[in-house]
Design an enzyme around this catalytic site. Structure first.
Site, PDB file in Angstrom:
ATOM      1  N   LYS A 163       0.830  -1.110  -0.176  1.00  0.00           N
ATOM      2  CA  LYS A 163       0.035   0.101  -0.037  1.00  0.00           C
ATOM      3  C   LYS A 163       0.720   1.311   0.280  1.00  0.00           C
ATOM      4  CE  LYS A 163      -4.172  -1.408  -0.071  1.00  0.00           C
ATOM      5  NZ  LYS A 163      -5.393  -1.809  -0.938  1.00  0.00           N
ATOM      6  N   ASP A 191       0.017  -1.035  -4.762  1.00  0.00           N
ATOM      7  CA  ASP A 191      -1.352   0.022  -4.749  1.00  0.00           C
ATOM      8  C   ASP A 191      -1.698   1.284  -4.288  1.00  0.00           C
ATOM      9  OD1 ASP A 191      -4.392   0.703  -4.561  1.00  0.00           O
ATOM     10  OD2 ASP A 191      -5.089  -1.207  -2.860  1.00  0.00           O
ATOM     11  N   GLU A 218      -0.871  -0.489  -8.946  1.00  0.00           N
ATOM     12  CA  GLU A 218      -3.049  -1.129  -9.328  1.00  0.00           C
ATOM     13  C   GLU A 218      -3.453   0.466  -9.017  1.00  0.00           C
ATOM     14  OE1 GLU A 218      -6.130  -2.910  -6.514  1.00  0.00           O
ATOM     15  OE2 GLU A 218      -4.024  -3.264  -6.381  1.00  0.00           O
ATOM     16  N   ASP A 243      -8.229  -0.484 -10.312  1.00  0.00           N
ATOM     17  CA  ASP A 243      -8.917  -0.883  -8.593  1.00  0.00           C
ATOM     18  C   ASP A 243     -10.354   0.270  -9.015  1.00  0.00           C
ATOM     19  OD1 ASP A 243     -10.995  -2.175  -6.269  1.00  0.00           O
ATOM     20  OD2 ASP A 243      -8.785  -1.508  -5.343  1.00  0.00           O
ATOM     21  N   LYS A 267     -14.095  -6.151  -6.868  1.00  0.00           N
ATOM     22  CA  LYS A 267     -14.653  -6.258  -5.224  1.00  0.00           C
ATOM     23  C   LYS A 267     -16.172  -6.391  -5.558  1.00  0.00           C
ATOM     24  CE  LYS A 267     -10.447  -3.368  -4.176  1.00  0.00           C
ATOM     25  NZ  LYS A 267     -10.342  -2.354  -2.930  1.00  0.00           N
TER      26      LYS A 267
END
Length: 371
Positions: A163, A191, A218, A243, A267
């Site tokens: 992250k 990400d 991402e 995403d 998701k």
């Protein structure tokens, strides 16, 4: 079989450590649990983890939407009629995908239990035997992230999702530190969670990361900037994943038409549940785009639902559903064989719910329909 009663629980799931991403720090994870009872006595569980920054939903709003709009709309319907259920929910209210996901997942769980089959059999049957689990590194100092990655390597992990999404130059240092510590044979996925904002900042950062051999990058740009994804993809050799830019079929059509991503992160909380997720996977497969099933850090309920989708679809080649591993207390018993997960063949979602823990973590609750 008809939906007869729906109970709604607003809970908070305690984390071992705060979860830090580009736009928020979570000391715990707020969630809404749905317990659906049918007229045959079958019980199914669903979950909604709302995210104001991704779907525009809050836990409080999600609870109210389920209580006052979605639950009354689906009471009396057959939980096995997934297409009709989503049509009814879409007519009742626009958007609110996490709220709809809770109903969708509970229906899949209940129908699977009533038929004595795992939920993945309702989505085309089992395709994958197992998936490797990726350890997620929250944003921290470069050395701390590298130390955590080294520790997780000793536990057997062979891939990491980093992250980032702060100052691009600082993020470059984080990524370089982790790559330097774990070596070249470990997969690193980065990400950004929209944190680099635009294609210019992203491309500058990527020039300094070419030697890091990332599996993929991402969502570096803002969610609605699909043209920004196109520019990054066209000017960087690193595979690009969408995403937050992908919520449902509308965005998937644009991503496909513009060739805006090499891979997409599906998701359940963004698209409305297991049934819509399967549709997105089919669209991606027709376009030759790989898929991942990602996490909003759900409990065993939402995580199991995501796994059932992933195990049933050929085009889904990776998963990042690690919520239960991050919780110090969970309401379900989804089992991981770290660093892998292999689903069981129990009916429905294949998990048991601890009613005592659910009651302990519940802050408020409500019910719709008759028992």
């Amino acid at each position: 079989m008809k939906i007869q009663h729906i109970e709604i629980f607003a809970i908070r799931l305690p984390l071992h450590e705060p979860f830090v991403i580009s736009y928020a720090t979570y000391p715990d994870m707020p969630s809404v649990i749905v317990k659906m009872t049918t007229d045959t006595g079958v019980v199914g569980y669903g979950e909604a983890v709302a995210d104001e920054h991704v779907t525009g939903e809050s836990r409080e709003g999600t609870f109210a939407v389920i209580e006052h709009t979605l639950a009354p709309a689906v009471i009396g319907l057959d939980p096995a009629e997934f297409e009709r259920l989503h049509t009814v929910m879409d007519k009742a209210i626009y958007g609110v995908p996490a709220a709809k996901a809770a109903i969708d997942i509970a229906c899949m769980d209940a129908v699977g239990k009533s038929l004595g089959i795992p939920a993945y059999q309702l989505l085309g049957g089992r395709y994958h035997d197992s998936f490797p689990i990726t350890h997620v590194l929250s944003i921290g100092e470069p050395q701390a992230m590298a130390d955590e990655a080294a520790q997780m390597m000793e536990a057997g992990y062979r891939s990491f999702k980093m992250k980032v999404g702060t100052v691009p130059a600082d993020d470059v240092k984080r990524i370089q530190a982790v790559r330097g510590r774990v070596g070249d044979d470990i997969a690193i996925r980065v990400d950004v969670n929209q944190g680099w904002k635009n294609s210019a900042a992203t491309l500058q950062a990527m020039k300094n990361l070419e030697a890091c051999q990332l599996d993929w990058l991402e969502q570096p740009v803002l969610a609605d900037d699909i043209d920004g994804l196109v520019e990054v993809k066209s000017k960087s050799a690193t595979p690009l994943m969408a995403d937050e830019s992908l919520r449902g079929t509308t965005q998937m059509r644009e991503i496909i038409a513009k060739r805006a991503a090499d891979k997409v992160n599906i998701k359940l909380m963004k698209c409305g549940g297991m049934y819509p997720a399967m549709k997105l996977a089919h669209m991606a497969e027709m376009a030759g785009i790989d898929c991942q099933v990602g996490s909003m850090v759900e409990s065993s309920i939402g995580s199991a639902a995501g796994f059932h989708v992933a195990f049933s679809q050929k085009t889904i080649t990776s998963v990042e559903l690690t919520g239960p591993l991050k919780f110090s207390k969970d309401i379900g018993d989804l089992q991981y064989d770290v660093p892998f997960i292999r689903l069981n063949e129990k009916p429905g979602l294949g998990i048991s719910i601890d009613a005592q823990v659910l009651a302990e973590l519940t802050e408020y609750r409500s019910g719709v329909g008759s028992l």
